[in-house]
Motif scaffolding. Structure first.
Motif, PDB file in Angstrom:
ATOM      1  N   VAL A  25       0.494  -1.148  -0.307  1.00  0.00           N
ATOM      2  CA  VAL A  25       0.011   0.107   0.146  1.00  0.00           C
ATOM      3  C   VAL A  25       0.874   1.269   0.228  1.00  0.00           C
ATOM      4  CG1 VAL A  25      -1.753   1.412   1.010  1.00  0.00           C
ATOM      5  CG2 VAL A  25      -1.804  -1.108   0.679  1.00  0.00           C
ATOM      6  N   ALA A  26       1.659   1.115   0.629  1.00  0.00           N
ATOM      7  CA  ALA A  26       2.703   2.724   1.255  1.00  0.00           C
ATOM      8  C   ALA A  26       3.299   2.896  -0.671  1.00  0.00           C
ATOM      9  CB  ALA A  26       3.444   1.880   2.008  1.00  0.00           C
ATOM     10  N   THR A  27       4.274   1.566  -0.870  1.00  0.00           N
ATOM     11  CA  THR A  27       5.040   2.499  -2.346  1.00  0.00           C
ATOM     12  C   THR A  27       3.948   2.370  -3.222  1.00  0.00           C
ATOM     13  OG1 THR A  27       4.867  -0.813  -2.594  1.00  0.00           O
ATOM     14  CG2 THR A  27       6.488   0.287  -1.388  1.00  0.00           C
ATOM     15  N   LEU A  28       2.119   1.659  -3.555  1.00  0.00           N
ATOM     16  CA  LEU A  28       1.861   2.439  -3.763  1.00  0.00           C
ATOM     17  C   LEU A  28       1.353   4.048  -4.508  1.00  0.00           C
ATOM     18  CD1 LEU A  28       0.012  -0.831  -5.178  1.00  0.00           C
ATOM     19  CD2 LEU A  28       1.651   0.411  -6.752  1.00  0.00           C
ATOM     20  N   VAL A  29       1.553   4.523  -3.145  1.00  0.00           N
ATOM     21  CA  VAL A  29       0.701   5.530  -3.382  1.00  0.00           C
ATOM     22  C   VAL A  29       1.550   6.370  -3.845  1.00  0.00           C
ATOM     23  CG1 VAL A  29       1.010   7.928  -1.941  1.00  0.00           C
ATOM     24  CG2 VAL A  29       0.409   5.626  -0.868  1.00  0.00           C
ATOM     25  N   PRO A  30       2.838   6.404  -4.407  1.00  0.00           N
ATOM     26  CA  PRO A  30       3.604   7.676  -5.195  1.00  0.00           C
ATOM     27  C   PRO A  30       2.955   7.435  -6.710  1.00  0.00           C
ATOM     28  CG  PRO A  30       4.800   6.940  -4.146  1.00  0.00           C
ATOM     29  CD  PRO A  30       3.632   6.428  -3.467  1.00  0.00           C
ATOM     30  N   VAL A  31       2.686   6.009  -7.264  1.00  0.00           N
ATOM     31  CA  VAL A  31       2.487   5.739  -8.524  1.00  0.00           C
ATOM     32  C   VAL A  31       0.542   6.285  -8.941  1.00  0.00           C
ATOM     33  CG1 VAL A  31       1.997   3.763 -10.063  1.00  0.00           C
ATOM     34  CG2 VAL A  31       3.420   3.406  -8.196  1.00  0.00           C
ATOM     35  N   VAL A  32       0.295   5.650  -8.048  1.00  0.00           N
ATOM     36  CA  VAL A  32      -1.929   5.690  -7.716  1.00  0.00           C
ATOM     37  C   VAL A  32      -2.076   7.542  -8.279  1.00  0.00           C
ATOM     38  CG1 VAL A  32      -3.215   6.049  -7.018  1.00  0.00           C
ATOM     39  CG2 VAL A  32      -2.084   4.189  -6.252  1.00  0.00           C
ATOM     40  N   THR A  33      -0.563   8.529  -7.024  1.00  0.00           N
ATOM     41  CA  THR A  33      -0.615  10.145  -7.209  1.00  0.00           C
ATOM     42  C   THR A  33      -0.543  10.333  -9.045  1.00  0.00           C
ATOM     43  OG1 THR A  33       0.174  10.469  -5.127  1.00  0.00           O
ATOM     44  CG2 THR A  33       0.207  12.101  -6.261  1.00  0.00           C
ATOM     45  N   ALA A  34       0.848   9.351  -8.669  1.00  0.00           N
ATOM     46  CA  ALA A  34       1.139  10.011 -10.952  1.00  0.00           C
ATOM     47  C   ALA A  34       0.302  10.073 -11.417  1.00  0.00           C
ATOM     48  CB  ALA A  34       2.621   8.882 -10.646  1.00  0.00           C
ATOM     49  N   HIS A  35      -0.375   8.917 -11.699  1.00  0.00           N
ATOM     50  CA  HIS A  35      -1.638   8.385 -12.326  1.00  0.00           C
ATOM     51  C   HIS A  35      -2.762   8.834 -12.473  1.00  0.00           C
ATOM     52  CE1 HIS A  35      -0.479   4.763 -14.194  1.00  0.00           C
ATOM     53  NE2 HIS A  35      -0.064   4.292 -13.741  1.00  0.00           N
ATOM     54  N   ARG A  36      -2.996   9.848 -11.275  1.00  0.00           N
ATOM     55  CA  ARG A  36      -4.121  10.312 -10.908  1.00  0.00           C
ATOM     56  C   ARG A  36      -3.573  12.206 -11.625  1.00  0.00           C
ATOM     57  NH1 ARG A  36      -4.663  12.383  -5.488  1.00  0.00           N
ATOM     58  NH2 ARG A  36      -2.756  14.057  -6.212  1.00  0.00           N
ATOM     59  N   ASP A  37      -2.373  12.436 -11.310  1.00  0.00           N
ATOM     60  CA  ASP A  37      -2.585  14.323 -11.567  1.00  0.00           C
ATOM     61  C   ASP A  37      -1.240  13.766 -12.975  1.00  0.00           C
ATOM     62  OD1 ASP A  37      -1.496  14.446  -9.298  1.00  0.00           O
ATOM     63  OD2 ASP A  37       0.311  14.237  -8.911  1.00  0.00           O
ATOM     64  N   ALA A  38      -1.428  12.327 -13.695  1.00  0.00           N
ATOM     65  CA  ALA A  38      -0.969  12.901 -15.543  1.00  0.00           C
ATOM     66  C   ALA A  38      -2.457  12.607 -15.792  1.00  0.00           C
ATOM     67  CB  ALA A  38      -0.750  11.562 -15.799  1.00  0.00           C
ATOM     68  N   ARG A  39      -3.449  11.801 -15.173  1.00  0.00           N
ATOM     69  CA  ARG A  39      -5.150  11.926 -15.987  1.00  0.00           C
ATOM     70  C   ARG A  39      -5.955  13.271 -16.136  1.00  0.00           C
ATOM     71  NH1 ARG A  39      -8.090   7.467 -13.456  1.00  0.00           N
ATOM     72  NH2 ARG A  39      -5.998   7.436 -13.440  1.00  0.00           N
ATOM     73  N   ARG A  40      -5.789  13.759 -14.476  1.00  0.00           N
ATOM     74  CA  ARG A  40      -6.449  15.050 -14.406  1.00  0.00           C
ATOM     75  C   ARG A  40      -5.494  16.632 -15.559  1.00  0.00           C
ATOM     76  NH1 ARG A  40      -3.989  19.322 -11.272  1.00  0.00           N
ATOM     77  NH2 ARG A  40      -2.983  17.613 -10.291  1.00  0.00           N
ATOM     78  N   LEU A  41      -3.953  15.826 -16.038  1.00  0.00           N
ATOM     79  CA  LEU A  41      -2.988  16.926 -16.927  1.00  0.00           C
ATOM     80  C   LEU A  41      -3.391  16.334 -18.498  1.00  0.00           C
ATOM     81  CD1 LEU A  41      -0.725  17.910 -13.983  1.00  0.00           C
ATOM     82  CD2 LEU A  41      -2.359  19.380 -15.152  1.00  0.00           C
ATOM     83  N   GLY A  42      -3.650  15.849 -18.239  1.00  0.00           N
ATOM     84  CA  GLY A  42      -3.792  14.613 -19.928  1.00  0.00           C
ATOM     85  C   GLY A  42      -2.503  14.235 -20.588  1.00  0.00           C
ATOM     86  N   VAL A  43      -1.858  13.996 -19.337  1.00  0.00           N
ATOM     87  CA  VAL A  43      -0.240  13.261 -20.051  1.00  0.00           C
ATOM     88  C   VAL A  43      -0.392  12.025 -19.841  1.00  0.00           C
ATOM     89  CG1 VAL A  43       1.503  13.606 -19.354  1.00  0.00           C
ATOM     90  CG2 VAL A  43       0.589  15.458 -19.296  1.00  0.00           C
ATOM     91  N   PRO A  44       0.050  11.521 -21.552  1.00  0.00           N
ATOM     92  CA  PRO A  44       0.183   9.665 -21.155  1.00  0.00           C
ATOM     93  C   PRO A  44       1.320   9.453 -20.226  1.00  0.00           C
ATOM     94  CG  PRO A  44       1.735  11.178 -22.824  1.00  0.00           C
ATOM     95  CD  PRO A  44       0.381  11.784 -22.074  1.00  0.00           C
ATOM     96  N   LEU A  45       1.743   8.517 -19.442  1.00  0.00           N
ATOM     97  CA  LEU A  45       2.424   7.739 -18.374  1.00  0.00           C
ATOM     98  C   LEU A  45       2.960   6.808 -19.428  1.00  0.00           C
ATOM     99  CD1 LEU A  45       0.860   8.075 -15.180  1.00  0.00           C
ATOM    100  CD2 LEU A  45       3.056   9.480 -16.216  1.00  0.00           C
ATOM    101  N   SER A  46       4.194   6.597 -19.707  1.00  0.00           N
ATOM    102  CA  SER A  46       4.952   5.561 -20.288  1.00  0.00           C
ATOM    103  C   SER A  46       5.622   4.453 -19.116  1.00  0.00           C
ATOM    104  CB  SER A  46       5.861   5.531 -21.272  1.00  0.00           C
ATOM    105  OG  SER A  46       6.875   4.916 -21.881  1.00  0.00           O
ATOM    106  N   TYR A  47       5.598   3.101 -19.477  1.00  0.00           N
ATOM    107  CA  TYR A  47       6.411   2.327 -18.303  1.00  0.00           C
ATOM    108  C   TYR A  47       6.966   1.693 -18.889  1.00  0.00           C
ATOM    109  CZ  TYR A  47       2.055   1.777 -14.910  1.00  0.00           C
ATOM    110  OH  TYR A  47       1.443   2.061 -13.794  1.00  0.00           O
TER     111      TYR A  47
END
Length: 175
Positions: free
Chosen positions: A92-114
């Motif tokens: 749970v703790a290690t997924l917090v930054p990942v989930v935050t990045a996805h939320r921010d990217a979606r809100r800003l319309g920026v694609p994320l690339s693994y």
């Protein structure tokens, strides 16, 4: 239950606990760095690293959780339960930054690339900065900011890297 079956079950239980412990060893400090405040400059640097690579910590925590649950099902009640709880909390703790990045990217319309995520560190650049700008002068000391502009015809996310570090140690955090 035959002795051979008992032996193979005990071996499987020990193997599952060993895998869980081996995977939890890197996941616990990564999760702690993400969750806890940083008291010194070294911890600040480690915290930035842990947050940038939290997906790798999440992967280790996921392996630890699955192996601990397997050990629990094989009869390792106390050790399996403790390891499963610790690994799940790390996940749970290690997924917090990942989930935050996805939320921010979606809100800003920026694609994320693994692929880009695993290709190189977030702090690496394939070229030098386009400009260096003085953004403040506290006490007469210039604070400089390196600026990289996106390349033409390429949709690039903006990345902000701020440290507010001083000689005495951290006074802020990375954003």
């Amino acid at each position: 239950m035959p002795a051979k079956t008992r032996l193979s079950k005990r071996l499987a239980r020990r193997l599952a606990l060993g895998v869980a412990a081996a995977a939890a060893i890197p996941a616990v400090p990564v999760a702690a760095l993400i969750v806890l405040p940083f008291p010194t400059r070294i911890f600040w640097i480690l915290t930035v690293f842990a947050r940038e690579y939290s997906l790798l910590g999440a992967l280790a925590a996921l392996v630890a959780t699955v192996a601990a649950v397997a050990a629990l099902r094989l009869g390792a009640r106390r050790a399996g339960a403790v390891t499963a709880v610790v690994a799940a909390l790390c996940l749970v703790a290690t997924l917090v930054p990942v989930v935050t990045a996805h939320r921010d990217a979606r809100r800003l319309g920026v694609p994320l690339s693994y692929a880009d995520y695993f290709q190189r560190p977030a702090t690496a650049a394939d070229r030098g900065p386009d400009a260096t700008v003085a953004y403040a002068r506290p006490g007469g000391t210039e604070l400089l900011l390196d600026v990289w502009r996106p390349r033409p015809r390429r949709r690039s996310p903006a990345r902000r890297w701020c440290s507010s570090m001083a000689e005495a140690g951290p006074r802020g955090g990375a954003a």
